[in-house]
Design an enzyme around this catalytic site. Structure first.
Site, PDB file in Angstrom:
ATOM      1  N   PHE A 140      40.760  28.377  -2.470  1.00 57.72           N
ATOM      2  CA  PHE A 140      40.404  27.074  -1.905  1.00 57.72           C
ATOM      3  C   PHE A 140      41.506  26.638  -0.951  1.00 57.72           C
ATOM      4  O   PHE A 140      42.641  26.413  -1.352  1.00 57.72           O
ATOM      5  CB  PHE A 140      40.192  25.983  -2.953  1.00 57.72           C
ATOM      6  N   ASP A 225      49.994  28.664   0.219  1.00 63.90           N
ATOM      7  CA  ASP A 225      49.378  27.337   0.249  1.00 63.90           C
ATOM      8  C   ASP A 225      49.863  26.577  -0.989  1.00 63.90           C
ATOM      9  O   ASP A 225      49.357  26.780  -2.090  1.00 63.90           O
ATOM     10  CB  ASP A 225      47.853  27.464   0.256  1.00 63.90           C
ATOM     11  N   LYS A 254      48.911  16.700   0.192  1.00 63.03           N
ATOM     12  CA  LYS A 254      48.731  15.911  -1.038  1.00 63.03           C
ATOM     13  C   LYS A 254      49.948  15.046  -1.385  1.00 63.03           C
ATOM     14  O   LYS A 254      50.163  14.036  -0.733  1.00 63.03           O
ATOM     15  CB  LYS A 254      48.317  16.843  -2.178  1.00 63.03           C
TER      16      LYS A 254
HETATM   17  C1  LIG Z   1      43.457  20.014  -1.528  1.00 61.03           C
HETATM   18  C2  LIG Z   1      43.812  21.364  -1.047  1.00 61.03           C
HETATM   19  C3  LIG Z   1      43.628  21.742   0.294  1.00 61.03           C
HETATM   20  C4  LIG Z   1      42.964  20.835   1.315  1.00 61.03           C
HETATM   21  O1  LIG Z   1      43.617  19.632   1.484  1.00 61.03           O
HETATM   22  P1  LIG Z   1      42.827  18.385   2.165  1.00 61.03           P
HETATM   23  O2  LIG Z   1      43.897  17.351   2.338  1.00 61.03           O
HETATM   24  O3  LIG Z   1      41.758  17.970   1.217  1.00 61.03           O
HETATM   25  O4  LIG Z   1      42.287  18.881   3.456  1.00 61.03           O
HETATM   26  C5  LIG Z   1      44.037  23.008   0.671  1.00 61.03           C
HETATM   27  N1  LIG Z   1      44.582  23.852  -0.206  1.00 61.03           N
HETATM   28  C6  LIG Z   1      44.777  23.545  -1.502  1.00 61.03           C
HETATM   29  C7  LIG Z   1      45.404  24.523  -2.430  1.00 61.03           C
HETATM   30  C8  LIG Z   1      44.375  22.285  -1.968  1.00 61.03           C
HETATM   31  O5  LIG Z   1      44.528  21.974  -3.256  1.00 61.03           O
END
Ligand SMILES: *Cc1c(COP(=O)(O)O)cnc(C)c1O
Length: 410
Positions: A140, A225, A254
């Site tokens: 994700f 990520d 985040k």
């Molecule tokens: C939440 C998340 C994203 C995307 O972030 P947004 O601010 O919602 O675009 C990408 N990678 C990971 C691992 C995430 O938890």
């Protein structure tokens, strides 16, 4: 207006791209939130790990208000005083050379993809338009059209094609498969250190170390990520610190914005970042003074409030207590720091059902896919507050167990 009136209005005018629990919130403080009827809830989700500092955190609030009273958003046509400090602090903390500020996590990932491809063509000399990025199954990384192009989750993709090419897949946690998938055209391996959205899936021990060695050997960028796992969520400032010194590139988001403002970043080695030149990338709001003021404060808090240690100690405690329930309704409890997944036996209940039952008892959390409930409270939570939440979790588990199982447990 009552809860159901808010829901009716929202359902009439707001797209149904979420399926929220039937609670309408209007107040938050620390680890607690209140609904429009005055009911109080423990926040066991913290906005998907964004609100690590708790709601209405006085330091984050002050940073925002002070900055708002000074200068808001001039855009990056001009330099502003906070950006350099934010970038320097972030680079020192992560071990990266340079950063590129964006707003949402998905934008940071898009930036990573552009950076990896440019580096691939200009440094690794991959033939034009041939660069490939390896990703993991069940990844994700966000919701843009490019990012969903390399998702393996059908519900993220259905009827949103045509999709972008240039991505190859390997199973998560399988270093040998990664090495096999690498070709001379591979510029990067993009991966989460823990697959949070997929259900808090943990890789085997030693995997990231092997991955780093494989990427080095084949001149492939390792891009982590850490949008969800970073900022002390897993008991270290950044999750990779459990195994390696540093990746080549990483993304943050985040909690980087104190959970109240979209602040994200792509970080990299200088020789990767240097391939961006004026005109090649940008964002109207990325790196604006409000974002950098909040970001600087969020990073200071990481250290001042020992968030990594808190996350490690309280996470160990929560994990051990959940395992100690020995509930037949639970198939697995896994996680690191305060990022914990509880896999519910589908024969007993869906994860959604568990979340709805917890809501009625005053604990807010969210299912991820059908079977996993994620527990990711603010890192400022106390042991007493965790105990309060655990009591409610225990009550819900009792409700969904059969009478014989309940008897055996007692
Ligand atoms: C939440 C998340 C994203 C995307 O972030 P947004 O601010 O919602 O675009 C990408 N990678 C990971 C691992 C995430 O938890």
């Amino acid at each position: 207006m009552e809860t159901k009136d808010y829901i009716v209005r929202e359902e009439k005018y707001v797209a149904r791209n979420y399926n929220p629990l039937p609670v309408v919130l209007n107040k938050g403080e620390g680890v607690w939130m209140w609904d429009v009827e005055g009911n109080k809830y423990l926040d066991f989700l913290s906005a998907y790990s964004a609100v690590s500092a708790g709601h209405g955190n006085p330091r984050i609030k002050k940073a925002l208000i002070d900055q708002l009273n000074k200068l808001d958003v001039p855009c990056r046509a001009f330099r502003t005083e906070g950006l350099g400090e934010f970038a320097e602090t972030l680079c020192q903390l992560t071990g990266m050379d340079m950063m590129l500020p964006m707003n949402t996590g998905a934008e940071a990932i898009e930036t990573a993809i552009k950076a990896a491809r440019r580096w691939g063509y200009r440094a690794k000399k991959i033939p034009e338009n041939k660069a490939r990025i390896i990703v993991c199954e069940n990844n994700f990384h966000g919701r843009t059209t490019t990012i969903i192009s390399f998702s393996t989750e059908p519900s993220y993709k259905a009827d949103f094609g045509p999709f972008d090419g240039g991505f190859d897949y390997v199973p998560f946690g399988d270093a040998a498969a990664l090495e096999k998938a690498i070709t001379p055209d591979t510029c990067a391996f993009l991966v989460e250190p823990i697959q949070a959205e997929a259900g808090i899936l943990m890789p085997p021990k030693g995997w990231l170390k092997k991955v780093q060695a494989i990427c080095k050997k084949h001149n492939v960028l390792l891009i982590l990520d850490e949008i969800q796992t970073g900022m002390a969520r897993t008991g270290k400032d950044f999750c990779y610190q459990h195994e390696i010194d540093k990746p080549d590139c990483m993304t943050l988001g985040k909690a980087l914005g104190g959970g109240i403002y979209p602040v994200s970043a792509f970080l990299a080695r200088k020789d990767v970042m240097d391939h961006f030149n004026p005109g090649s990338h940008g964002s109207t709001f990325g790196g604006n003074p409000l974002a950098t003021a909040i970001g600087i404060e969020a990073l200071k808090m990481l250290k001042d409030e020992n968030l990594a240690e808190r996350s490690r100690d309280l996470g160990d405690y929560l994990l051990q207590k959940l395992r100690g329930f020995n509930s037949p309704a639970i198939k697995d409890v896994r996680g690191l720091g305060l990022l914990i997944g509880v896999e519910i036996d589908p024969a007993k209940a869906t994860a959604r059902d568990v979340c709805e039952r917890l809501q009625k008892k005053g604990v807010l959390c969210k299912e991820t896919h059908e079977v996993v409930v994620r527990f990711a409270p603010p890192l400022t939570i106390t042991r007493e507050e965790i105990d309060w939440g655990l009591q409610k979790v225990s009550e819900v588990l009792m409700e969904i167990e059969t009478p014989e199982q309940q008897a055996n447990r007692a």
